[in-house]
Design a protein around this motif. Structure first.
Motif, short mmCIF file in Angstrom:
data_model
loop_
_atom_site.label_atom_id
_atom_site.label_comp_id
_atom_site.label_asym_id
_atom_site.label_seq_id
_atom_site.Cartn_x
_atom_site.Cartn_y
_atom_site.Cartn_z
N THR A 112 1.10 -1.41 0.00
CA THR A 112 -0.16 -0.07 0.11
C THR A 112 1.15 1.15 -0.08
N SER A 113 0.13 1.76 -0.12
CA SER A 113 0.83 3.93 -0.26
C SER A 113 0.31 4.29 0.51
N ASP A 158 -1.18 -0.62 -3.99
CA ASP A 158 -0.20 -0.43 -4.92
C ASP A 158 0.47 -1.34 -5.95
N LYS A 177 3.34 5.14 3.42
CA LYS A 177 4.37 4.04 2.11
C LYS A 177 3.96 2.39 3.96
#
Length: 147
Positions: free
Chosen positions: A8-9, A135, A25
């Motif tokens: 994930t961001s 992401d 992040k």
């Protein structure tokens, strides 16, 4: 133990509309203790999670770990990962009981922290809302029975 990991961001977990955990992040880790699991499975799963090379390197290849990118982890308990789906209504009899599952969930989060990773968590057994930007998308399934 089982984990569903999403790169994930950014991600947030909320309870009753109030954010209780948030990361930038890193990884969102949905984790489930199964009947018969113990601290050995929890520690293995934590090591595997922080060392899994699923972040991009300079060439754009998945070749860097959570440790390499100094990312964080959002750890969320999710007993539904134990779903048995032979019929149309899932069964969860292979999940650890809450009395056994909660300490293993906490142990898992502690083990992630022991590797120097910042960890945010949800609340075991709570009705939570998780918001994340996957992401890639990159989603990986881990199960300690395949170690």
């Amino acid at each position: 133990m089982r984990a569903l990991i999403q790169r994930t961001s950014g991600a947030t977990v909320s309870i009753d509309g109030q954010a209780v955990g948030e990361i930038g992040k890193g990884l969102v880790v949905f984790v489930c203790a199964m009947r018969g699991d113990g601290e050995d499975q929890s520690a293995w799963l934590a090591r595997k999670t922080v060392n899994l090379r699923i972040f991009r390197d300079q060439a754009g290849r998945m070749n860097r770990s959570l440790l390499d990118v100094a990312g964080a982890a959002l750890v969320v308990s999710q007993f539904t990962l134990a779903a048995e789906t032979k019929g149309n209504r899932p069964g969860f009899s292979t999940a650890a009981s809450p009395e056994a599952g909660e300490p293993l969930y906490e142990h898992f989060a502690t083990q992630i922290r022991s590797h120097g990773v910042a960890v945010a968590t949800g609340s075991f057994g709570a009705d939570m809302a998780v918001s994340l930007v996957n992401d890639g998308p990159v989603t990986i399934w881990l199960d300690t029975t395949t170690q």
